[in-house]
Design a protein around this motif. Sequence first.
Motif, short mmCIF file in Angstrom:
data_model
loop_
_atom_site.label_atom_id
_atom_site.label_comp_id
_atom_site.label_asym_id
_atom_site.label_seq_id
_atom_site.Cartn_x
_atom_site.Cartn_y
_atom_site.Cartn_z
N HIS A 172 -9.28 -10.11 0.41
CA HIS A 172 -8.33 -8.97 0.20
C HIS A 172 -7.72 -8.61 1.40
N PRO A 205 -2.68 -0.72 6.64
CA PRO A 205 -1.95 -0.13 5.59
C PRO A 205 -0.38 -0.33 5.92
N PRO A 206 0.61 0.02 4.91
CA PRO A 206 2.06 -0.28 5.08
C PRO A 206 2.65 0.21 6.41
N ASN A 221 -6.61 6.81 6.30
CA ASN A 221 -7.77 6.42 5.39
C ASN A 221 -9.13 6.76 5.98
N GLN A 255 -1.03 -8.06 0.79
CA GLN A 255 -0.88 -6.67 -0.19
C GLN A 255 -0.61 -5.14 0.44
N THR A 256 0.33 -4.48 -0.07
CA THR A 256 0.44 -3.15 0.58
C THR A 256 -0.48 -1.90 -0.19
N THR A 257 -1.06 -2.52 -1.22
CA THR A 257 -2.07 -1.58 -1.88
C THR A 257 -3.36 -1.37 -1.25
N SER A 258 -4.05 -0.28 -1.77
CA SER A 258 -5.31 0.03 -1.17
C SER A 258 -6.22 -1.18 -1.22
N GLU A 259 -6.19 -2.02 -1.90
CA GLU A 259 -6.96 -3.55 -1.95
C GLU A 259 -6.82 -4.21 -0.79
N ASN A 260 -5.69 -3.86 0.23
CA ASN A 260 -5.63 -4.58 1.45
C ASN A 260 -6.48 -3.60 2.29
N TRP A 261 -6.79 -2.42 2.05
CA TRP A 261 -7.36 -1.55 3.02
C TRP A 261 -9.04 -1.63 3.07
#
Length: 216
Positions: A135, A178-179, A121, A140-146
């Motif tokens: 966030h 990220p995941p 990223n 979460q494993t989506t970009s919201e977590n990044w």
Amino acid sequence: MIIAKYSLNGGEVLKSPENGFTGLEAAIVLIAFVVVAAVFSYVVLGAGFFTTQTAQATVHTGVAQASSSIEIVGNVMGVAVASTPTRLTYINTSVALTAGGTPMDIQQMVISYSDTAGGRNPNISTNTDLSSCDHVFSDQTTSENWRWCVSQKINDLNTVPNGLLEPNEIWVLSIGMPPTAKVNKKINVNFQPAVGAVISLSRTVPGAISPVQPLY
């Protein structure tokens, strides 16, 4: 100017015109030389002043670059919030100004991430409010977590919150993972302030993940 020249030739007086150089013409030529020399001197001095100002600006820029850098303070901690974690949810790292550093606007800093599992990223976005870490702390494993945020300010004496990291202050940054931030993976986080050098952080996720662990 015509100068009359007289000579005797068979008893007759003859006039022969010749061009002469008067004092007025000499003054005009001298003034022209002085004006040309003055213009040339002005051009040379102007070039010298421009070079001096450019060198001065370069020095000031170098000082600003050197005096506005940040450094990592203390351990980097990895946090996993899942009941049976298989990856890191976020990391906590403390940053401070280097010795003699000038205040830095942390909101202008860009944080990027990469790891050996292919996760990448180039720009981890920050929340509008630096202190909003909802966030980041979620699993979460989506970009919201990044995302990243400021989860704690140490030695902050300002009564009104601001985004400036000042001398003697230590800010704890929480950076969402990220995941791909799984066991035995090497993670790389780069901190790019608006002014100053990039600070690189490289750590390896341990073989067993617990709720909180230091990263080496």
